[in-house]
Design a protein around this motif. Structure first.
Motif: not given
Length: 319
Positions: A53-66
């Protein structure tokens, strides 16, 4: 319960949850890396963000799923409340709150775990050594669990600790199963590779030998789900965790007869009923994902009911 005992109960409950969570996150990261193979970005890495359940929060500081960014997000970022760094720190903080109830051996071990983990930097976490790092984390958490088992008194501290551990363990088993099933049940290109990856999923929860004794030549998808969700002899199955939860709730009720437990009984009854009902057939990834989501919500409701009942004033202060 007195407010003093409530505070300590909360500390022990959350000490167990954070210690179990750190170990489980290491398992999730390791199995994600296994399934991704040589891929360093894309859907297979994004899946762990979705499962947690972290996708939105991850994208706050990152662009791609790297891969590198996700490893830093879950292994190193102490500000991230779903990271291992955060879980290790909070396990130690909750142990500090209940310092007089835990052994010197456990306190020393948690300090060593915290201090050794704090030394990790981005240069220490690489894709080619992440399995070794995850194994070190798992081993350290299991050592802590062993110290608890051999030193914690078998009274209320033990019951609250075990409630936290079993709720977190059941929740994390559903997440490992979710990420593995979505990866494997929808891909039939290479049956030999799939067989290896199903085995890796079961090994990630230390259940391979028991699984093989129960299902020597079974269907992987169906039998792995049954094993991880409902096998009463497997200590990480959700059913086994739920049985341990029931035992600890009964013992607490006998120890603290003046505490009303209607809300807890209702929440635990809902979880038990859902597990007893099992899965609808035929099973597919979408059905399983929905079922696991419901089980996770049931576990969350049970955790909240325990907190509201036994340590309501303390819970608002927990992360």
């Amino acid at each position: 319960m007195s407010s003093l005992l409530s505070r300590f109960a909360s500390d022990l409950f959350w000490l167990a949850r954070y210690l179990e969570r750190a170990e489980a996150l290491a398992r999730l990261i390791d199995i994600t890396k296994t399934y991704a193979g040589t891929e360093t970005s894309g859907a297979k890495w994004e899946r762990i963000l979705r499962i947690c359940g972290d996708l939105e929060r991850y994208r706050e500081g990152n662009n791609d799923a790297e891969a590198g960014s996700i490893l830093a997000f879950y292994l190193l970022d102490a500000r991230n409340p779903t990271s291992i760094a955060y879980a290790v720190r909070m396990a130690r903080e909750n142990a500090r709150g209940a310092r007089h109830l835990i052994s010197t051996e456990l306190w020393t071990h948690l300090n060593m775990l915290h201090n050794s983990y704090a030394k990790y930097t981005g240069r220490d976490i690489r894709l080619n050594n992440v399995t070794e790092v995850c194994q070190e984390i798992k081993t350290a958490c299991q050592a802590g669990e062993g110290i608890v088992e051999s030193t914690l008194t078998r009274g209320e501290p033990w019951f609250f600790y075990n409630l936290g551990k079993q709720i977190e363990r059941a929740d994390q088993t559903t997440r490992v199963l979710d990420i593995g099933f979505l990866s494997l049940a929808t891909d039939d290109d290479d049956q030999a590779l799939l067989s290896v990856q199903w085995n890796a999923l079961i090994r990630s929860l230390a259940g391979y030998h028991l699984y093989r004794s129960k299902y020597p030549a079974g269907d992987y998808a169906r039998d792995v789900v049954t094993f991880m969700m409902f096998e009463p002899e497997f200590s990480r199955s959700v059913t086994c965790c739920n049985e341990a939860i029931a035992v600890n709730l009964r013992r607490l009720k006998r120890r603290l007869p003046g505490v009303p437990t209607d809300v807890i009984d209702k929440a635990h009854g809902t979880l038990t009923q859902r597990l007893d009902a099992g899965l609808e057939q035929p099973m597919n990834p979408a059905q399983l994902h929905q079922y696991l989501d419901q089980v996770q919500l049931d576990l969350g409701s049970l955790s909240e009911a325990i907190a509201d009942t036994y340590f309501p004033s303390e819970e608002q202060e927990k992360p």
